[in-house]
Write a protein that holds these residues in place. Structure first.
Motif, mmCIF file in Angstrom:
data_model
loop_
_atom_site.group_PDB
_atom_site.id
_atom_site.type_symbol
_atom_site.label_atom_id
_atom_site.label_comp_id
_atom_site.label_asym_id
_atom_site.label_seq_id
_atom_site.Cartn_x
_atom_site.Cartn_y
_atom_site.Cartn_z
ATOM 1 N N SER A 244 5.029 -13.865 -16.840
ATOM 2 C CA SER A 244 6.091 -13.752 -17.847
ATOM 3 C C SER A 244 7.209 -14.762 -17.648
ATOM 4 N N CYS A 245 7.352 -15.271 -16.402
ATOM 5 C CA CYS A 245 8.430 -16.231 -16.126
ATOM 6 C C CYS A 245 7.904 -17.578 -15.662
ATOM 7 N N GLY A 246 6.589 -17.748 -15.668
ATOM 8 C CA GLY A 246 6.001 -19.029 -15.294
ATOM 9 C C GLY A 246 6.020 -19.317 -13.808
ATOM 10 N N ALA A 247 6.067 -18.273 -12.984
ATOM 11 C CA ALA A 247 6.143 -18.454 -11.532
ATOM 12 C C ALA A 247 4.756 -18.500 -10.894
ATOM 13 N N THR A 248 4.683 -19.125 -9.734
ATOM 14 C CA THR A 248 3.504 -19.047 -8.890
ATOM 15 C C THR A 248 3.637 -17.778 -8.061
ATOM 16 N N LEU A 249 2.608 -16.949 -8.054
ATOM 17 C CA LEU A 249 2.665 -15.687 -7.323
ATOM 18 C C LEU A 249 2.135 -15.878 -5.902
ATOM 19 N N LEU A 250 3.032 -15.696 -4.932
ATOM 20 C CA LEU A 250 2.659 -15.743 -3.530
ATOM 21 C C LEU A 250 2.763 -14.338 -2.955
ATOM 22 N N VAL A 251 1.699 -13.879 -2.326
ATOM 23 C CA VAL A 251 1.697 -12.567 -1.681
ATOM 24 C C VAL A 251 1.669 -12.760 -0.166
ATOM 25 N N ASP A 252 2.644 -12.175 0.502
ATOM 26 C CA ASP A 252 2.680 -12.170 1.961
ATOM 27 C C ASP A 252 2.108 -10.830 2.414
ATOM 28 N N MET A 253 0.859 -10.843 2.875
ATOM 29 C CA MET A 253 0.210 -9.598 3.294
ATOM 30 C C MET A 253 0.113 -9.497 4.812
ATOM 31 N N ALA A 254 1.066 -10.122 5.504
ATOM 32 C CA ALA A 254 1.033 -10.120 6.970
ATOM 33 C C ALA A 254 0.871 -8.723 7.539
ATOM 34 N N HIS A 255 1.566 -7.753 6.940
ATOM 35 C CA HIS A 255 1.530 -6.405 7.489
ATOM 36 C C HIS A 255 0.260 -5.646 7.123
ATOM 37 N N PHE A 256 -0.279 -5.881 5.970
ATOM 38 C CA PHE A 256 -1.390 -5.034 5.515
ATOM 39 C C PHE A 256 -2.710 -5.778 5.354
ATOM 40 N N ALA A 257 -2.822 -6.974 5.932
ATOM 41 C CA ALA A 257 -4.068 -7.746 5.812
ATOM 42 C C ALA A 257 -5.269 -6.973 6.346
ATOM 43 N N GLY A 258 -5.077 -6.240 7.441
ATOM 44 C CA GLY A 258 -6.174 -5.460 8.003
ATOM 45 C C GLY A 258 -6.618 -4.332 7.095
#
Length: 489
Positions: A244-258
């Motif tokens: 909706s705002c033209g952003a690149t979505l970055l997800v930091d899954m450091a805590h829940f990657a497992g």
């Protein structure tokens, strides 16, 4: 003194792991006896304490052994089969295999396993996204091959454009991470920082409000992820907000990657189908070595692979080897059971805290961590609770709660996580017992008051009998769950 292995009477009965560690200690003791003393004490401390730090775990002996070898002697700047140093054939094999396994585990189009930490991973990812969005089109528009061909004036214009970009991430007090735009971190200094928070009453993400804010601010990068948010994130909604705002979505899954690797976060709660770029550490719920990783869509791969020269120099081949071992372990069916138990244990702890009358941020948890508001629950600061628990062989970390009046140093909360104790084999019944031990201890403490009647924010007043009783309870519990039983030192 470490007794020489060959002189030990019990050599024939020792495990391979014990022999390996004894050999390491014997070698190190000749160089630095004090170091060996610290290493032995650390094992003893970890064995005799309840580790509830949400960002810590116990890696396997195989992972640890993969870190301690001659691979550390190699420089391998570049990426597999495209190095700036000769003699990297074996590193190419190790790193490319680690990348392939990471892609298989997470269903990613591309993987980059060189980051030394989660912070490095985020820094590299931010630069890669900005270069893809700003620098690359600018260079192409001018008909140049690369940024090195720009004039000084043209390059200054690129820098100016970079500085005008915005990133939007979860605020620190709401459970975000320093690298998501904190003012004291590089992330808010390389771009303009816009933070979003949580609903002040529920403590939950308000996606409609986040979308409204994103449309108004138009960030280049929208960051989703957390360090202390005890609920799941709806990544389908975060994708919609980014679009909706033209952003690149970055997800930091450091805590829940497992939890993703263990197939416990599915559908809209799995970030992989929705994010453009995903960053993570490898040492939390993944149970690997201390390090980072980046996963991304193929269109971002050429930019992500340039972590060197963006931010890091030579990668750490011995750590990449350990990541390969950890990824192999993730493919074991046992890992899915582990991830399931991590969540079950956290929910059990949260339920018991609420039953006892404690106040939790968001009222509970859906993942591996929970945040207890110890100021509301016990009249203590997070620092007081953390210090007292540590004194009683229970390790947690103090943590801010939303709109925390005690600030980031003293805080009003503590964060607890179940990854490490789950690795150690503790189940639901032990979680209930642990909560009771913690609750009774904190309930018996009061802020220490000095001679002038001023309450301390760091120290507590408590009966030593309660402290001793707590330590005894912890030691009794852990007798059944020996950490690294293969190691005899």
């Amino acid at each position: 003194m470490i007794k020489t292995i060959l002189e030990r009477d019990d050599l024939q009965t020792l495990s391979v792991e014990s022999i390996a560690y004894l050999a390491i200690m014997e070698i190190l003791e000749k160089k630095d006896p004090e170091l060996v003393s610290s290493l032995k004490k650390e094992l003893e401390d970890q064995r005799n304490s309840l580790k509830l730090i949400a960002s810590e775990n116990y890696s396997s002996i195989a992972v640890q052994m993969a870190m301690g070898n001659y691979l550390t002697d190699k420089y391998a700047e570049g990426h597999p089969f495209h190095r700036f140093y000769a003699g990297c054939d074996n590193i190419d094999s190790i790193e490319s295999r680690a990348c392939d396994l990471a892609k298989k585990i997470f269903g990613a189009e591309h993987a980059y396993v060189q980051p030394h930490s989660g912070a490095d991973a985020n820094l590299i990812a931010y630069w890669a996204i900005l270069i893809k969005r700003i620098e690359a089109p600018f260079v192409e528009q001018l008909g140049k091959k690369n940024v090195a061909q720009l004039s000084n004036e043209e390059y200054e214009e690129v820098r100016r454009l970079f500085s005008q970009q915005k990133m939007m991430g979860l605020s620190l007090d709401a459970g975000g991470h320093l690298t998501h735009g904190s003012r004291v971190n590089f992330s808010s200094k390389m771009m303009k920082n816009i933070s979003y928070g949580v609903d002040p009453k529920s403590g939950l993400l308000d996606y409609a409000k986040i979308k409204e804010q994103a449309i108004k601010e138009k960030p280049a990068i929208l960051v989703a992820g957390y360090s202390a948010y005890p609920r799941l994130i709806d990544f389908e909604k975060m994708r919609d907000i980014a679009d909706s705002c033209g952003a690149t979505l970055l997800v930091d899954m450091a805590h829940f990657a497992g939890l993703v690797a263990g197939k416990q976060l599915k559908g809209k709660y799995n970030p992989m189908p929705y994010a453009d770029v995903v960053t993570s550490t490898t040492h939390k719920t993944l149970r690997g070595p201390r390090g980072g990783i980046i996963l991304c869509k193929e269109e971002f791969a050429p930019f992500i692979d340039k972590g060197c020269p963006y931010a890091i120099g030579g990668p750490l081949p011995h750590i990449m080897a350990a990541k390969l071992v950890a990824f192999t372990e993730c493919l074991n069916p046992e890992f899915e059971t582990y991830a399931q138990d991590v969540i079950l244990n956290a929910k059990t702890m949260a339920k018991r805290f609420v039953e006892r009358g404690a106040i939790l941020v968001t009222g509970g948890t859906d993942n591996h961590l929970l945040s207890v508001d110890v100021m509301q629950s016990f009249g203590l600061t997070g620092r007081q609770a953390e210090s007292l628990l540590s004194r009683c062989k229970i390790t947690v970390n103090r943590n801010s709660v939303p709109m925390d009046k005690n600030g980031a140093w003293y805080t009003s909360g503590i964060r607890l996580g179940t990854p490490a104790l789950t690795t150690r084999g503790l189940k639901k019944s032990e979680m209930v017992l642990i909560v009771d031990i913690i609750f009774d201890l904190l309930a018996a403490a009061k802020p220490l008051v000095n001679s002038e009647g001023v309450k301390s924010k760091a120290k507590v007043d408590i009966d030593e009998k309660v402290v001793n009783k707590t330590i005894e309870a912890v030691e009794t519990l852990l007798e059944k769950f020996v950490l690294y039983p293969e190691i005899l030192i």
